[in-house]
Design an enzyme around this catalytic site. Sequence first.
Site, short mmCIF file in Angstrom:
data_model
loop_
_atom_site.label_atom_id
_atom_site.label_comp_id
_atom_site.label_asym_id
_atom_site.label_seq_id
_atom_site.Cartn_x
_atom_site.Cartn_y
_atom_site.Cartn_z
N TRP A 1 -3.70 -1.94 -1.44
CA TRP A 1 -3.66 -3.23 -2.14
C TRP A 1 -4.13 -4.23 -1.11
O TRP A 1 -3.42 -4.51 -0.13
CB TRP A 1 -2.25 -3.53 -2.63
CG TRP A 1 -2.16 -4.76 -3.47
CD1 TRP A 1 -2.34 -4.84 -4.82
CD2 TRP A 1 -1.85 -6.09 -3.03
NE1 TRP A 1 -2.18 -6.14 -5.24
CE2 TRP A 1 -1.88 -6.93 -4.17
CE3 TRP A 1 -1.56 -6.65 -1.79
CZ2 TRP A 1 -1.61 -8.28 -4.10
CZ3 TRP A 1 -1.31 -8.02 -1.72
CH2 TRP A 1 -1.33 -8.82 -2.88
N GLU B 1 1.25 -9.96 -17.87
CA GLU B 1 1.01 -8.99 -16.82
C GLU B 1 0.17 -7.80 -17.29
O GLU B 1 -0.72 -7.35 -16.58
CB GLU B 1 2.39 -8.50 -16.34
CG GLU B 1 2.39 -7.55 -15.19
CD GLU B 1 3.81 -7.18 -14.78
OE1 GLU B 1 4.75 -7.34 -15.59
OE2 GLU B 1 3.98 -6.70 -13.66
N ASN C 1 0.79 0.53 6.27
CA ASN C 1 1.29 -0.36 5.23
C ASN C 1 2.03 -1.50 5.94
O ASN C 1 2.85 -1.24 6.81
CB ASN C 1 2.24 0.42 4.31
CG ASN C 1 2.83 -0.45 3.22
OD1 ASN C 1 2.30 -1.51 2.90
ND2 ASN C 1 3.93 0.01 2.64
N GLY C 2 1.71 -2.73 5.58
CA GLY C 2 2.34 -3.87 6.24
C GLY C 2 1.27 -4.85 6.68
O GLY C 2 0.12 -4.78 6.22
N ARG D 1 1.48 1.65 -5.93
CA ARG D 1 1.73 0.70 -4.85
C ARG D 1 0.46 -0.09 -4.48
O ARG D 1 0.52 -1.02 -3.69
CB ARG D 1 2.21 1.45 -3.60
CG ARG D 1 3.51 2.18 -3.80
CD ARG D 1 3.94 2.82 -2.52
NE ARG D 1 4.32 1.82 -1.56
CZ ARG D 1 5.55 1.39 -1.36
NH1 ARG D 1 6.54 1.90 -2.06
NH2 ARG D 1 5.81 0.48 -0.46
N LYS E 1 3.04 -2.42 -7.40
CA LYS E 1 4.44 -2.30 -7.79
C LYS E 1 5.38 -3.01 -6.82
O LYS E 1 6.30 -3.70 -7.22
CB LYS E 1 4.80 -0.81 -7.87
CG LYS E 1 6.23 -0.53 -8.28
CD LYS E 1 6.43 -0.83 -9.73
CE LYS E 1 7.82 -0.58 -10.22
NZ LYS E 1 8.07 -1.30 -11.48
N LYS F 1 5.97 -10.14 -19.10
CA LYS F 1 5.49 -8.81 -19.47
C LYS F 1 4.17 -8.90 -20.22
O LYS F 1 3.24 -8.15 -19.97
CB LYS F 1 6.56 -8.15 -20.34
CG LYS F 1 6.92 -6.75 -20.10
CD LYS F 1 7.76 -6.38 -18.94
CE LYS F 1 7.39 -6.96 -17.62
NZ LYS F 1 8.43 -6.86 -16.62
N CYS G 1 0.85 -1.17 0.00
CA CYS G 1 0.00 0.00 0.00
C CYS G 1 0.90 1.23 0.00
O CYS G 1 2.09 1.15 0.26
CB CYS G 1 -0.88 0.02 1.24
SG CYS G 1 -1.80 -1.51 1.44
N HIS H 1 8.62 -31.34 -25.09
CA HIS H 1 8.45 -32.32 -24.01
C HIS H 1 7.14 -32.08 -23.26
O HIS H 1 7.09 -32.14 -22.04
CB HIS H 1 9.64 -32.26 -23.05
CG HIS H 1 10.94 -32.59 -23.72
ND1 HIS H 1 11.31 -33.88 -24.02
CD2 HIS H 1 11.92 -31.80 -24.20
CE1 HIS H 1 12.48 -33.87 -24.64
NE2 HIS H 1 12.88 -32.62 -24.77
N GLU I 1 10.98 -13.52 -19.46
CA GLU I 1 10.64 -12.12 -19.17
C GLU I 1 9.63 -11.58 -20.19
O GLU I 1 8.70 -10.84 -19.84
CB GLU I 1 11.92 -11.27 -19.13
CG GLU I 1 11.73 -9.79 -18.91
CD GLU I 1 10.98 -9.42 -17.63
OE1 GLU I 1 10.77 -10.28 -16.76
OE2 GLU I 1 10.56 -8.25 -17.53
O1 M6R Z 1 11.24 -4.51 -6.68
P1 M6R Z 1 11.60 -5.90 -7.09
O2 M6R Z 1 12.58 -5.94 -8.22
O3 M6R Z 1 12.06 -6.75 -5.96
O4 M6R Z 1 10.25 -6.53 -7.62
C1 M6R Z 1 10.17 -7.89 -7.95
C2 M6R Z 1 8.89 -8.20 -8.69
O5 M6R Z 1 7.78 -7.96 -7.88
C3 M6R Z 1 8.75 -7.37 -9.97
O6 M6R Z 1 9.89 -7.51 -10.78
C4 M6R Z 1 7.52 -7.81 -10.78
O7 M6R Z 1 7.68 -9.12 -11.23
C5 M6R Z 1 7.33 -6.85 -11.94
N1 M6R Z 1 6.25 -5.96 -11.65
C6 M6R Z 1 7.03 -7.51 -13.24
O8 M6R Z 1 6.93 -6.57 -14.26
#
Ligand code: M6R
Length: 580
Positions: free
Chosen positions: A72, A460, A98-99, A27, A575, A457, A2, A476, A453
């Site tokens: 969140w 996501e 937050n937490g 966030r 994020k 992307k 959050c 496989h 990756e």
């Molecule tokens: O801040 P971080 O690099 O530790 O974050 C890790 C993941 O949460 C982050 O890379 C996430 O997979 C991305 N939003 C993907 O685009």
Amino acid sequence: MCGIIGYTGEKRAAPLVLEGLKRLEYRGYDSFGIAVVSDSDLWVWKKRGKISQVNPPVLRRKGRTAIGHTRWATHGEPSDANAHPHTDCRGTIAIVHNGIIENYASIRRELEGRGHTFRSETDTEVIAHLVEEHFWGDLLSAVRAVLPQLEGSYAILAVAGGNEGIVAARKESPLVIGVADRACIAASDVTAILEHTDRVVYLEDGDVATLLPSGPTIWHGGEQADRPVRKVDWDVAEVRLGGFAHYMQKEIYEQQSVFSSTVRALYAEPIPDVLKDFSGITLVACGTSYNACLFCQYLIEEYCGIPVRAEIASEFRYRTPPGGDLVVAVTQSGETADTLSALKQARMHNHPTLAVTNVLGSSITRLADYTLFMRAGPEISVAATKSFIAELAVFFYLADVMGGGRLRKSVLSGHEAIGEALLQDISPAVDLCRGAQSIFFVGRGPFFPLALEGALKMKEITYIHAEGYAAGEIKHGPFALLSHKTPVIALSPPGETFPAMVSNIREMKARGVPLIVIGDGNSQELRDIADVLIPLPDGDMVSAVLGAAVLLQLLAYRTAEALGREIDQPRNLAKSVTVE
Ligand code: M6R
């Protein structure tokens, strides 16, 4: 996960807090709320949904102290009632948090037994009621009395009607205080503070602070604590969209300068001692950062002959890294809970530790023996792009300095390949992807992590199911899924992996898949077989890797754009994942 913010100063606080919340919305964006304090009153307004959807009436309140939260959801669905701030029974104290308060259920039972009435399902609300029990006009003392009862993690801001200023507390959740001219601003991260000041204080775990317009006073374990005021080198322009449609687009187009700033800064520093005495490397990270680590595994083993293992941070506790390994935690935000836990565990087992992060003052920097900083600037889009490129920059640098300087020339000119990739027309590939229900990304060697990756992307931000595979592995099992409805994105650069990739591509094409190849533009073979061939920048492995990474980001971005998705804030995500 959050975002929290508080302002106390000479200006009307509610509009400033709302602006700050917009900066922090990446966030978490399930719901949001604001509490405004005046001489004797407290007004709270909160709502399910995104900030842009409403114009809160609380903005009319004239108080000069306010706190806000963008959520969140962890405990309780996104709803008006579960949105923060949370208040005590009488509505005189408001808390944003937050937490996670791990023992909230037992505290809540006890509080209800003592007659407190709860209005939400959240863990946070217990804090407001506990503070109520200790509040006799001195909010700082009340908050301090409550903190020892809380198990878990928190960044808390508390206000009370008629009470001057804000009380802040931190344990294992980020909290930064901005020190401005006759104002104090507390926030989960500096992006919300930069509009006001570039002078910040990072609170330590266990700190409690009173924030007044004249500045913060910080306490630790009953004593007043001195914390340095630091200057942030991010610019406020970096957190603005600046003419781009989305932050993700802006961040993709910033990557040339991000890559060269990161490598130049690293080469300008002496090689850290922590890199000189170890027998192997274990990398820990999550998500995109983990994919970067997988790439690093190929790179360092190839160029330095050092054994490297990449571990998903949340799985690290179930593995035992070899004795003598340097443990490297890679995290853009520096706040990812799983990565922090993995690093703590490595420390417990006496491994030397290195952090790679983008955020000065972040939690990971306090845990690791040494930190290497990326120079990506603030990354606002939930989908990580420029931080991935910055992580690759750090790994190219490490492979170069530990491998005898063989990569230096290529690394120092890597930004050119990024520039070339950004100029490619990928529209025909976007047309093939936008109608798909499922997309496969395949590559070999160092291009396998890039395929992972690319798939991450794509899924996501477009919500299209996407999977990354080692190209040789796809027959496989996953072959059963291939058809004319499942586009395949094949990464096929010139070099060692090329012949085997071409065989894999032919096998997949024989199953009727629409085929997009990101690869050697000079290959007639690829031109003949691909439905769309996107040429990689000419050059060596460094250029091909950087070019492929950028092209995959653009493909995901443009496909999401074509589908009208909420690119910067994809559904269900946030994020910074600060819970395990
Ligand atoms: O801040 P971080 O690099 O530790 O974050 C890790 C993941 O949460 C982050 O890379 C996430 O997979 C991305 N939003 C993907 O685009």
